[in-house]
Enzyme design. Structure first.
Site, PDB file in Angstrom:
ATOM      1  N   ASP A 179      32.746  25.757 -28.022  1.00 53.50           N
ATOM      2  CA  ASP A 179      31.534  26.561 -27.893  1.00 53.50           C
ATOM      3  C   ASP A 179      31.838  27.936 -28.448  1.00 53.50           C
ATOM      4  O   ASP A 179      32.994  28.368 -28.442  1.00 53.50           O
ATOM      5  CB  ASP A 179      31.127  26.710 -26.426  1.00 53.50           C
ATOM      6  CG  ASP A 179      31.988  27.728 -25.708  1.00 53.50           C
ATOM      7  OD1 ASP A 179      31.629  28.924 -25.707  1.00 53.50           O
ATOM      8  OD2 ASP A 179      33.043  27.357 -25.154  1.00 53.50           O
TER       9      ASP A 179
ATOM     10  N   ASP B  25      30.188  27.516 -17.431  1.00 49.95           N
ATOM     11  CA  ASP B  25      31.549  28.028 -17.291  1.00 49.95           C
ATOM     12  C   ASP B  25      31.740  28.454 -15.831  1.00 49.95           C
ATOM     13  O   ASP B  25      30.812  28.389 -15.036  1.00 49.95           O
ATOM     14  CB  ASP B  25      31.799  29.176 -18.273  1.00 49.95           C
ATOM     15  CG  ASP B  25      30.889  30.358 -18.009  1.00 49.95           C
ATOM     16  OD1 ASP B  25      30.041  30.297 -17.086  1.00 49.95           O
ATOM     17  OD2 ASP B  25      31.019  31.362 -18.725  1.00 49.95           O
ATOM     18  N   SER B  26      32.943  28.893 -15.487  1.00 52.26           N
ATOM     19  CA  SER B  26      33.243  29.166 -14.077  1.00 52.26           C
ATOM     20  C   SER B  26      32.796  30.555 -13.644  1.00 52.26           C
ATOM     21  O   SER B  26      32.791  30.877 -12.468  1.00 52.26           O
ATOM     22  CB  SER B  26      34.747  29.057 -13.854  1.00 52.26           C
ATOM     23  OG  SER B  26      35.410  30.151 -14.474  1.00 52.26           O
ATOM     24  N   GLY B  27      32.453  31.402 -14.605  1.00 47.27           N
ATOM     25  CA  GLY B  27      32.161  32.800 -14.299  1.00 47.27           C
ATOM     26  C   GLY B  27      33.376  33.684 -14.424  1.00 47.27           C
ATOM     27  O   GLY B  27      33.265  34.905 -14.501  1.00 47.27           O
ATOM     28  N   GLY B  28      34.563  33.062 -14.441  1.00 43.76           N
ATOM     29  CA  GLY B  28      35.804  33.838 -14.477  1.00 43.76           C
ATOM     30  C   GLY B  28      35.895  34.762 -15.672  1.00 43.76           C
ATOM     31  O   GLY B  28      36.153  35.954 -15.535  1.00 43.76           O
ATOM     32  N   PHE B  29      35.642  34.225 -16.861  1.00 41.09           N
ATOM     33  CA  PHE B  29      35.811  35.024 -18.072  1.00 41.09           C
ATOM     34  C   PHE B  29      34.897  36.249 -18.056  1.00 41.09           C
ATOM     35  O   PHE B  29      35.334  37.358 -18.394  1.00 41.09           O
ATOM     36  CB  PHE B  29      35.551  34.169 -19.319  1.00 41.09           C
ATOM     37  CG  PHE B  29      35.763  34.918 -20.598  1.00 41.09           C
ATOM     38  CD1 PHE B  29      37.046  35.166 -21.067  1.00 41.09           C
ATOM     39  CD2 PHE B  29      34.685  35.410 -21.327  1.00 41.09           C
ATOM     40  CE1 PHE B  29      37.248  35.880 -22.243  1.00 41.09           C
ATOM     41  CE2 PHE B  29      34.878  36.119 -22.506  1.00 41.09           C
ATOM     42  CZ  PHE B  29      36.162  36.350 -22.955  1.00 41.09           C
TER      43      PHE B  29
ATOM     44  N   GLY C  49      41.759  30.949 -22.442  1.00 42.04           N
ATOM     45  CA  GLY C  49      42.603  32.103 -22.739  1.00 42.04           C
ATOM     46  C   GLY C  49      43.003  32.230 -24.192  1.00 42.04           C
ATOM     47  O   GLY C  49      43.981  32.917 -24.494  1.00 42.04           O
TER      48      GLY C  49
ATOM     49  N   CYS D  72      22.261  22.740 -47.483  1.00 40.66           N
ATOM     50  CA  CYS D  72      21.874  22.613 -46.075  1.00 40.66           C
ATOM     51  C   CYS D  72      20.473  22.019 -45.976  1.00 40.66           C
ATOM     52  O   CYS D  72      19.571  22.443 -46.693  1.00 40.66           O
ATOM     53  CB  CYS D  72      21.917  23.983 -45.398  1.00 40.66           C
ATOM     54  SG  CYS D  72      21.388  23.960 -43.667  1.00 40.66           S
TER      55      CYS D  72
ATOM     56  N   ASP E  89      39.096  30.163 -12.892  1.00 41.90           N
ATOM     57  CA  ASP E  89      40.432  30.511 -13.386  1.00 41.90           C
ATOM     58  C   ASP E  89      40.553  32.011 -13.605  1.00 41.90           C
ATOM     59  O   ASP E  89      39.549  32.717 -13.682  1.00 41.90           O
ATOM     60  CB  ASP E  89      40.732  29.774 -14.704  1.00 41.90           C
ATOM     61  CG  ASP E  89      39.771  30.167 -15.819  1.00 41.90           C
ATOM     62  OD1 ASP E  89      38.609  30.476 -15.522  1.00 41.90           O
ATOM     63  OD2 ASP E  89      40.181  30.160 -16.989  1.00 41.90           O
TER      64      ASP E  89
ATOM     65  N   HIS F 180      19.540  28.424 -38.693  1.00 44.01           N
ATOM     66  CA  HIS F 180      20.376  27.934 -39.802  1.00 44.01           C
ATOM     67  C   HIS F 180      21.847  27.876 -39.391  1.00 44.01           C
ATOM     68  O   HIS F 180      22.518  26.864 -39.620  1.00 44.01           O
ATOM     69  CB  HIS F 180      20.239  28.805 -41.056  1.00 44.01           C
ATOM     70  CG  HIS F 180      21.364  28.564 -42.013  1.00 44.01           C
ATOM     71  ND1 HIS F 180      21.410  27.461 -42.854  1.00 44.01           N
ATOM     72  CD2 HIS F 180      22.540  29.225 -42.196  1.00 44.01           C
ATOM     73  CE1 HIS F 180      22.557  27.478 -43.521  1.00 44.01           C
ATOM     74  NE2 HIS F 180      23.266  28.528 -43.143  1.00 44.01           N
TER      75      HIS F 180
ATOM     76  N   GLN G  67      45.828  27.352 -18.735  1.00 47.71           N
ATOM     77  CA  GLN G  67      46.121  28.717 -19.167  1.00 47.71           C
ATOM     78  C   GLN G  67      47.576  28.764 -19.649  1.00 47.71           C
ATOM     79  O   GLN G  67      48.105  27.753 -20.046  1.00 47.71           O
ATOM     80  CB  GLN G  67      45.841  29.712 -18.017  1.00 47.71           C
ATOM     81  CG  GLN G  67      44.347  29.862 -17.699  1.00 47.71           C
ATOM     82  CD  GLN G  67      43.565  30.626 -18.777  1.00 47.71           C
ATOM     83  OE1 GLN G  67      44.125  31.212 -19.689  1.00 47.71           O
ATOM     84  NE2 GLN G  67      42.228  30.591 -18.675  1.00 47.71           N
TER      85      GLN G  67
ATOM     86  N   CYS H  15      18.626  22.022 -43.140  1.00 47.97           N
ATOM     87  CA  CYS H  15      18.000  22.451 -41.878  1.00 47.97           C
ATOM     88  C   CYS H  15      16.567  22.907 -42.115  1.00 47.97           C
ATOM     89  O   CYS H  15      16.137  23.130 -43.239  1.00 47.97           O
ATOM     90  CB  CYS H  15      18.823  23.551 -41.211  1.00 47.97           C
ATOM     91  SG  CYS H  15      18.489  25.229 -41.790  1.00 47.97           S
TER      92      CYS H  15
ATOM     93  N   CYS I 179      16.326  26.169 -44.241  1.00 45.92           N
ATOM     94  CA  CYS I 179      16.640  26.029 -45.671  1.00 45.92           C
ATOM     95  C   CYS I 179      15.620  25.171 -46.399  1.00 45.92           C
ATOM     96  O   CYS I 179      15.420  25.325 -47.602  1.00 45.92           O
ATOM     97  CB  CYS I 179      18.053  25.478 -45.843  1.00 45.92           C
ATOM     98  SG  CYS I 179      19.305  26.681 -45.349  1.00 45.92           S
TER      99      CYS I 179
HETATM  100 ZN   LIG Z   1      20.121  25.842 -43.316  1.00 47.83          ZN
END
Ligand SMILES: [Zn+2]
Length: 381
Positions: A278, A78-82, A228, A320, A132, A351, A201, A322, A325
């Site tokens: 994300d 990311d840009s670091g802005g947030f 945003g 699931c 931003d 999980h 934005q 995974c 599980c």
């Molecule tokens: Zn799982």
């Protein structure tokens, strides 16, 4: 989405690796997440955190963040802005950039679009983001419009700096980086550079979202984020802003909604045409004993610490596949939490991340089946 460190199938969910680590989950486990053990295709790292510690120049000297953290698949910073706006103390914003104090030791720092680019090029993720300003929520129309103007000016400055310096990325034309990556089956083509994405934005105002999208599209960047959002507004507003912004972003370039969401949200947005998302939720919830599971067809959040699971011999989610599980019972996971064992947070994070990745894998299969069916239909052009 073809990136220097590999091809990413979209729509995709990106686990968040704030400090060059997805909290509690080791890289070899990230590579095996999900029912099919295909793992995370791309992860995110935070520019603000890595700039403060251990420092971007140190990471550059060690070959960039891929090599530093031993992750040869695609990465995004990311840009670091947030983080500057949400974590740091005493920030002072001017047209030039943002002065702020570190949340770690109170030391004074300055981030401008140029500096954000310099740091992100040193880190060397596959995708970098323009710097931003994130407007607070709620914000008036006038305040949001002024902030958006600053974001557009900063996007242009970010692009200018990036174009002049993009060859300084640590792995640019580096034959050792190329050879090493090729052995892992993910060749880095010599001479490739990072992709710089723009950020739309405009707060919760549809006309500003349109204006912002049009200004950024005119800059002809290889991808666009919708920033945003998920800052405290009702979910219907988030969905409305995404829908109204997508209308103005090209369909043939990646479209990324930053910082969302619950499993049903990411599925909904992916079906609306969002390619990348994300969120810290799967790992943060996991560390607090919360797991996502499909109960009678509905996505539900369970608290594994509850007494009702004390002798439950079933997995977190019977549907699931995974690695957690397949192996562990709810009773055992509840016990790990009760005993404050660190393995608890790790297994629940694995999980939850698998649940997110499997959700996206299913959406990709269904979208591709739909488009195949559409191709065969005599009615379609
Ligand atoms: Zn799982």
């Amino acid at each position: 989405m073809a990136l220097p460190h590999g091809v990413v199938e979209t729509p995709v969910f990106m686990p968040v690796g704030t400090q060059a680590t997805v909290k509690t989950v080791a890289q070899d486990v990230l590579e095996r997440l999900g029912a099919n053990s295909a793992g995370a295709q791309i992860i995110l790292a935070n520019t603000y955190h890595l700039y403060l510690r251990p420092g971007h120049e140190l990471i550059r000297r060690l070959g960039g963040v891929h090599r530093f953290m031993s992750w040869e698949r695609p990465l995004l910073t990311d840009s670091g802005g947030f983080q500057v706006f949400s974590l740091s103390k005493l920030r002072k914003i001017s047209d030039e950039g943002v002065e702020f104090r570190s949340h770690l030791d109170g030391s004074k720092h300055f981030f401008s679009p140029e500096h954000s680019m310099k740091v992100q090029i040193a880190l060397g993720a596959d995708v970098a983001m323009v710097f931003d300003e994130c407007v607070e929520h709620p914000a008036t129309y006038e305040r949001t419009r002024a902030s958006m103007g600053l974001t557009h000016a900063w996007a242009a400055r970010s692009k200018d700096y990036f174009e002049a310096h993009k060859h300084e990325v640590p792995w640019f034309g580096d034959p050792s980086s190329f050879d090493e990556a090729e052995r892992d089956g993910t060749p880095v083509a010599a001479g490739q550079t990072q992709k710089l994405f723009g950020i739309v934005q405009g707060g919760m105002y549809a006309d500003l979202r349109r204006e912002s999208a049009e200004r950024l599209v005119a800059m002809d960047l290889p991808g666009y984020a919708i920033g945003g959002l998920a800052v405290g507004e009702p979910r219907e507003v988030t969905r409305e802003m995404i829908a109204r912004t997508l209308e103005w972003l090209p369909q043939d370039k990646p479209r990324y909604v930053m910082g969302v969401g619950y499993p049903d949200e990411i599925e909904e947005y992916a079906r609306m045409g969002v390619d990348m998302m994300d969120c810290v939720l799967p790992t943060r919830a996991g560390r607090h004993g919360l797991v996502f599971a499909r109960v009678e067809g509905l996505v539900t959040r369970l608290n594994i610490k509850k007494l009702e699971f004390a002798e439950d011999q079933g997995p977190i989610d019977a549907g699931c596949g995974c690695m957690v599980c397949r192996r562990y019972t709810r009773a055992y996971l509840r016990h790990l939490f009760a005993a404050s064992e660190p393995l608890a947070g790790m297994l629940l994070s694995v999980h939850n991340l698998s649940f997110y990745l499997d959700t996206m894998a299913r959406v990709r299969r269904e979208l591709s089946a739909d488009s195949d069916a559409g191709d065969k239909s005599p009615a379609s052009p």
